[in-house]
Design a protein around this motif. Structure first.
Motif, PDB file in Angstrom:
ATOM      1  N   SER A  73      -3.004  -2.773  -4.411  1.00 15.31           N
ATOM      2  CA  SER A  73      -3.292  -2.479  -5.814  1.00 15.31           C
ATOM      3  C   SER A  73      -4.284  -1.330  -6.111  1.00 15.31           C
ATOM      4  O   SER A  73      -4.112  -0.657  -7.284  1.00 15.31           O
ATOM      5  CB  SER A  73      -3.760  -3.877  -6.508  1.00 15.31           C
ATOM      6  OG  SER A  73      -5.086  -4.180  -5.852  1.00 15.31           O
ATOM      7  N   VAL A  74      -5.178  -0.812  -5.181  1.00 21.85           N
ATOM      8  CA  VAL A  74      -6.016  -0.111  -5.436  1.00 21.85           C
ATOM      9  C   VAL A  74      -5.501   1.238  -4.941  1.00 21.85           C
ATOM     10  O   VAL A  74      -5.449   2.266  -5.987  1.00 21.85           O
ATOM     11  CB  VAL A  74      -7.372  -0.190  -4.624  1.00 21.85           C
ATOM     12  CG1 VAL A  74      -8.411   0.908  -4.699  1.00 21.85           C
ATOM     13  CG2 VAL A  74      -7.979  -1.442  -5.116  1.00 21.85           C
ATOM     14  N   PHE A  75      -4.884   1.421  -3.629  1.00 25.31           N
ATOM     15  CA  PHE A  75      -4.175   2.765  -3.198  1.00 25.31           C
ATOM     16  C   PHE A  75      -3.072   3.034  -4.236  1.00 25.31           C
ATOM     17  O   PHE A  75      -2.968   4.360  -4.731  1.00 25.31           O
ATOM     18  CB  PHE A  75      -3.500   2.455  -1.984  1.00 25.31           C
ATOM     19  CG  PHE A  75      -4.360   1.991  -0.705  1.00 25.31           C
ATOM     20  CD1 PHE A  75      -5.945   1.912  -1.036  1.00 25.31           C
ATOM     21  CD2 PHE A  75      -3.975   1.974   0.640  1.00 25.31           C
ATOM     22  CE1 PHE A  75      -6.967   1.648   0.014  1.00 25.31           C
ATOM     23  CE2 PHE A  75      -5.145   1.612   1.601  1.00 25.31           C
ATOM     24  CZ  PHE A  75      -6.241   1.438   1.234  1.00 25.31           C
ATOM     25  N   SER A  76      -2.185   2.209  -4.682  1.00 27.79           N
ATOM     26  CA  SER A  76      -1.306   2.506  -5.568  1.00 27.79           C
ATOM     27  C   SER A  76      -1.714   3.047  -7.035  1.00 27.79           C
ATOM     28  O   SER A  76      -1.115   4.122  -7.459  1.00 27.79           O
ATOM     29  CB  SER A  76      -0.201   1.484  -5.670  1.00 27.79           C
ATOM     30  OG  SER A  76      -0.949   0.504  -6.708  1.00 27.79           O
ATOM     31  N   GLU A  77      -2.699   2.334  -7.473  1.00 29.30           N
ATOM     32  CA  GLU A  77      -3.235   3.058  -8.705  1.00 29.30           C
ATOM     33  C   GLU A  77      -4.134   4.420  -8.572  1.00 29.30           C
ATOM     34  O   GLU A  77      -3.751   5.123  -9.560  1.00 29.30           O
ATOM     35  CB  GLU A  77      -4.416   1.823  -9.247  1.00 29.30           C
ATOM     36  CG  GLU A  77      -5.077   2.251 -10.749  1.00 29.30           C
ATOM     37  CD  GLU A  77      -5.790   1.342 -11.012  1.00 29.30           C
ATOM     38  OE1 GLU A  77      -6.481   1.369 -12.347  1.00 29.30           O
ATOM     39  OE2 GLU A  77      -5.888  -0.044 -10.449  1.00 29.30           O
TER      40      GLU A  77
ATOM     41  N   LYS B  22       7.553   0.531  -6.105  1.00 33.74           N
ATOM     42  CA  LYS B  22       8.436  -0.086  -5.068  1.00 33.74           C
ATOM     43  C   LYS B  22       8.683   0.747  -3.711  1.00 33.74           C
ATOM     44  O   LYS B  22       9.006   0.249  -2.715  1.00 33.74           O
ATOM     45  CB  LYS B  22       9.859  -0.423  -5.994  1.00 33.74           C
ATOM     46  CG  LYS B  22       9.426  -1.757  -6.987  1.00 33.74           C
ATOM     47  CD  LYS B  22      10.915  -1.817  -7.719  1.00 33.74           C
ATOM     48  CE  LYS B  22      10.770  -2.883  -8.656  1.00 33.74           C
ATOM     49  NZ  LYS B  22      11.942  -3.049  -9.426  1.00 33.74           N
ATOM     50  N   LEU B  23       8.873   1.944  -4.095  1.00 42.57           N
ATOM     51  CA  LEU B  23       8.941   2.939  -2.985  1.00 42.57           C
ATOM     52  C   LEU B  23       7.669   3.281  -1.845  1.00 42.57           C
ATOM     53  O   LEU B  23       7.560   3.465  -0.843  1.00 42.57           O
ATOM     54  CB  LEU B  23       9.647   4.168  -3.184  1.00 42.57           C
ATOM     55  CG  LEU B  23      11.088   4.097  -3.583  1.00 42.57           C
ATOM     56  CD1 LEU B  23      11.442   5.669  -4.191  1.00 42.57           C
ATOM     57  CD2 LEU B  23      11.996   3.714  -2.429  1.00 42.57           C
ATOM     58  N   LEU B  24       6.657   3.363  -2.911  1.00 45.23           N
ATOM     59  CA  LEU B  24       5.402   3.540  -2.349  1.00 45.23           C
ATOM     60  C   LEU B  24       4.734   2.456  -1.230  1.00 45.23           C
ATOM     61  O   LEU B  24       4.500   2.641  -0.310  1.00 45.23           O
ATOM     62  CB  LEU B  24       4.166   3.884  -3.129  1.00 45.23           C
ATOM     63  CG  LEU B  24       3.016   4.351  -2.747  1.00 45.23           C
ATOM     64  CD1 LEU B  24       3.067   5.851  -2.034  1.00 45.23           C
ATOM     65  CD2 LEU B  24       2.091   4.463  -3.884  1.00 45.23           C
ATOM     66  N   PHE B  25       5.055   1.247  -1.784  1.00 46.63           N
ATOM     67  CA  PHE B  25       4.622  -0.088  -1.102  1.00 46.63           C
ATOM     68  C   PHE B  25       5.750  -1.073  -1.402  1.00 46.63           C
ATOM     69  O   PHE B  25       5.669  -2.006  -2.404  1.00 46.63           O
ATOM     70  CB  PHE B  25       3.275  -0.651  -1.827  1.00 46.63           C
ATOM     71  CG  PHE B  25       2.073   0.365  -1.520  1.00 46.63           C
ATOM     72  CD1 PHE B  25       1.607   0.283  -0.270  1.00 46.63           C
ATOM     73  CD2 PHE B  25       1.551   1.026  -2.505  1.00 46.63           C
ATOM     74  CE1 PHE B  25       0.412   1.218   0.109  1.00 46.63           C
ATOM     75  CE2 PHE B  25       0.371   1.717  -2.116  1.00 46.63           C
ATOM     76  CZ  PHE B  25      -0.002   1.831  -1.033  1.00 46.63           C
ATOM     77  N   PRO B  26       6.721  -1.118  -0.611  1.00 49.14           N
ATOM     78  CA  PRO B  26       8.013  -1.725  -0.676  1.00 49.14           C
ATOM     79  C   PRO B  26       7.802  -3.231  -0.799  1.00 49.14           C
ATOM     80  O   PRO B  26       8.628  -3.764  -1.672  1.00 49.14           O
ATOM     81  CB  PRO B  26       8.835  -1.326   0.542  1.00 49.14           C
ATOM     82  CG  PRO B  26       8.354  -0.304   1.096  1.00 49.14           C
ATOM     83  CD  PRO B  26       6.713  -0.103   0.591  1.00 49.14           C
TER      84      PRO B  26
ATOM     85  N   GLY C  37       2.262  -6.702  -7.001  1.00 40.87           N
ATOM     86  CA  GLY C  37       1.130  -6.936  -7.869  1.00 40.87           C
ATOM     87  C   GLY C  37       1.078  -6.145  -8.679  1.00 40.87           C
ATOM     88  O   GLY C  37       1.834  -5.185  -9.227  1.00 40.87           O
ATOM     89  N   LYS C  38      -0.358  -6.185  -9.369  1.00 43.00           N
ATOM     90  CA  LYS C  38      -0.780  -5.156 -10.481  1.00 43.00           C
ATOM     91  C   LYS C  38      -2.194  -4.340 -10.177  1.00 43.00           C
ATOM     92  O   LYS C  38      -2.857  -4.759  -9.282  1.00 43.00           O
ATOM     93  CB  LYS C  38      -1.038  -6.266 -11.715  1.00 43.00           C
ATOM     94  CG  LYS C  38       0.009  -6.959 -12.146  1.00 43.00           C
ATOM     95  CD  LYS C  38      -0.256  -7.852 -13.247  1.00 43.00           C
ATOM     96  CE  LYS C  38       0.931  -8.833 -13.808  1.00 43.00           C
ATOM     97  NZ  LYS C  38       0.522  -9.569 -14.918  1.00 43.00           N
ATOM     98  N   HIS C  39      -2.095  -3.383 -10.921  1.00 40.85           N
ATOM     99  CA  HIS C  39      -3.316  -2.440 -10.777  1.00 40.85           C
ATOM    100  C   HIS C  39      -4.570  -3.361 -11.441  1.00 40.85           C
ATOM    101  O   HIS C  39      -4.470  -4.314 -12.191  1.00 40.85           O
ATOM    102  CB  HIS C  39      -3.215  -1.324 -11.535  1.00 40.85           C
ATOM    103  CG  HIS C  39      -2.046  -0.454 -11.111  1.00 40.85           C
ATOM    104  ND1 HIS C  39      -1.621   0.883 -11.827  1.00 40.85           N
ATOM    105  CD2 HIS C  39      -1.368  -0.554  -9.637  1.00 40.85           C
ATOM    106  CE1 HIS C  39      -0.633   1.328 -10.942  1.00 40.85           C
ATOM    107  NE2 HIS C  39      -0.600   0.648  -9.861  1.00 40.85           N
TER     108      HIS C  39
END
Length: 422
Positions: free
Chosen positions: A390-394, A406-410, A414-416
């Motif tokens: 949730s942190v890395f994707s945000e 969805k592609l970054l973390f298949p 979760g949510k930011h």
């Protein structure tokens, strides 16, 4: 004919110091055949620092009002009281205190450019360093078979092909798991004198015994035509820079440590405008089973180096700070209770630091419940309340403008948590 993309994909190129005194002659000659390069378009840069060994987040950012922690750590507990026997914690918000050896971070926390996330970790409960690092770097904590790393996938989601081999750079001697995959990436241990060779990965294993020059000879015409204008221009630019006598801006002083030298070289690449968008560095020595110490000792030395190196880099960035975000990560935290040798053992959640002008800083994000035994994971560890994804994707979404979780973390749905602006 080997295409530029296919050639670079063949393993992630590794650039590393071997004492050859500069760019191999055949590369320099190829570069000389090219007209003066156009400047690469200025882009945002994400700098990730992996703290290998598992940092004790409860000592780095200490919930000093928690009486359960005080009881669990009779010789390791630290206080924010000014009359404390040892140097006090830096009170951040009345509940959390920053380790005094991280005083370099105090100003950026107070000005709102440094955010801290506490209770961060992996949903996978492994306490194996190897497995936990692998899961965190692949970004798939329940799938060991993932071929790519999350940073490599992030590069693929930037929306453009690399115009330079320096789009994704790890300041390490070998390519980290985070950079495995189909997108071109490089590992550089030393900008001062380097050579180029093929770094084996699943795509390039069958060519691992061949030198870069062998490959070059076999594909020279096609490679020069398709790769030259982009790849060799960047190599030529790197060869021209006097990296040995680099002078940091704004009187920034980098510690003469592995991390300090890595961040100093990342700063040089950013300033050279060679198209760097994702950078990676490492900090070791966080496995503090013995004699962890408080204001002195191995932990204090490690957090001092981490904060001083990051702040030297940040100061050096100067007017480029708007284009850069720095994020730390560590595979897991340490036990709440100290062990019999003055250290802490493998635990679960830890904390991480995010520095940037697009960060919702000046706050300790995340949930840390009172450290009573009923709130501890497995009755012994700080519970993971924020999935690292949730942190890395945000950070990737807000800073690099990647909007495809969805592609970054298949496997993540979760949510930011709101530690980035916007």
């Amino acid at each position: 004919m080997t295409s530029r993309r296919g050639f670079l994909k063949a393993g992630g190129i590794a650039l590393f110091g071997v004492g050859l005194g500069g760019v191999p002659s055949f590369v320099a000659q190829a570069a000389q055949m090219i007209q003066a390069p156009a400047l690469f378009k200025k882009r945002k840069t994400l700098v990730c620092i992996f703290q290998r060994g598992a940092m004790d987040g409860l000592m780095a950012v200490n919930p000093f009002t928690d009486q359960y922690l005080k009881a669990a750590r009779p010789t390791l507990f630290m206080s924010a009281a000014k009359n404390a026997t040892n140097k006090p914690l830096i009170d951040l918000d009345g509940r959390f205190g920053l380790h005094p050896s991280m005083a370099a971070f105090e100003s950026v926390f107070k000005d709102g450019s440094l955010a801290i996330v506490h209770g961060i970790g992996s949903p996978n409960s492994t306490r194996s360093h190897f497995d936990a690092q692998d899961y965190m770097e692949s970004g798939t904590p329940f799938n060991k078979g993932t071929a790519s790393g999350w940073l490599n996938r992030a590069v693929g989601l930037l929306g453009h092909e690399a115009a330079t081999p320096f789009q994704a750079v790890s300041m390490t001697s070998s390519l980290p798991r985070s950079f495995y995959g189909d997108q071109p990436s490089v590992a550089i241990s030393n900008l001062q004198d380097f050579a180029i060779q093929l770094k084996g990965n699943p795509n390039g294993a069958n060519m691992a015994s061949k030198s870069f020059e062998d490959l070059y000879d076999q594909t020279s015409s096609g490679l020069l035509k398709e790769t030259g204008k982009e790849s060799f221009d960047a190599v030529k630019m790197l060869d021209k820079i006097d990296t040995k006598n680099y002078k940091a801006a704004n009187n920034a002083i980098y510690p003469n440590t592995a991390l300090g030298n890595a961040l100093k070289q990342i700063a040089q690449l950013i300033k050279m405008d060679v198209g760097l968008e994702v950078a990676f560095a490492e900090s070791g020595g966080w496995d503090t089973h013995f004699n962890q110490g408080t204001t002195n000792g191995i932990f204090a030395r490690n957090v001092n180096d981490l904060s001083e190196c990051i702040m030297a880099f940040w100061t050096d960035m100067g007017t480029l700070q708007d284009d850069v975000t720095v994020m730390t990560m560590t595979e897991f935290g340490r036990t709440v209770k100290q062990n019999g040798t003055g250290g802490t053992d493998h635990g679960r959640a830890s904390c991480n630091f995010i520095l940037g002008n697009d960060v919702n800083g000046g706050k300790v994000h995340g949930l840390v419940k009172p450290l009573a035994i009923e709130n501890l994971e497995d009755g012994r560890d700080l519970a993971v309340t924020t999935d690292f994804r949730s942190v890395f994707s945000e950070v990737a979404d807000k800073h690099l403008k990647i909007n495809n979780d969805k592609l970054l973390f298949p496997d993540w749905t979760g949510k930011h948590i709101g530690m980035m602006k916007g």
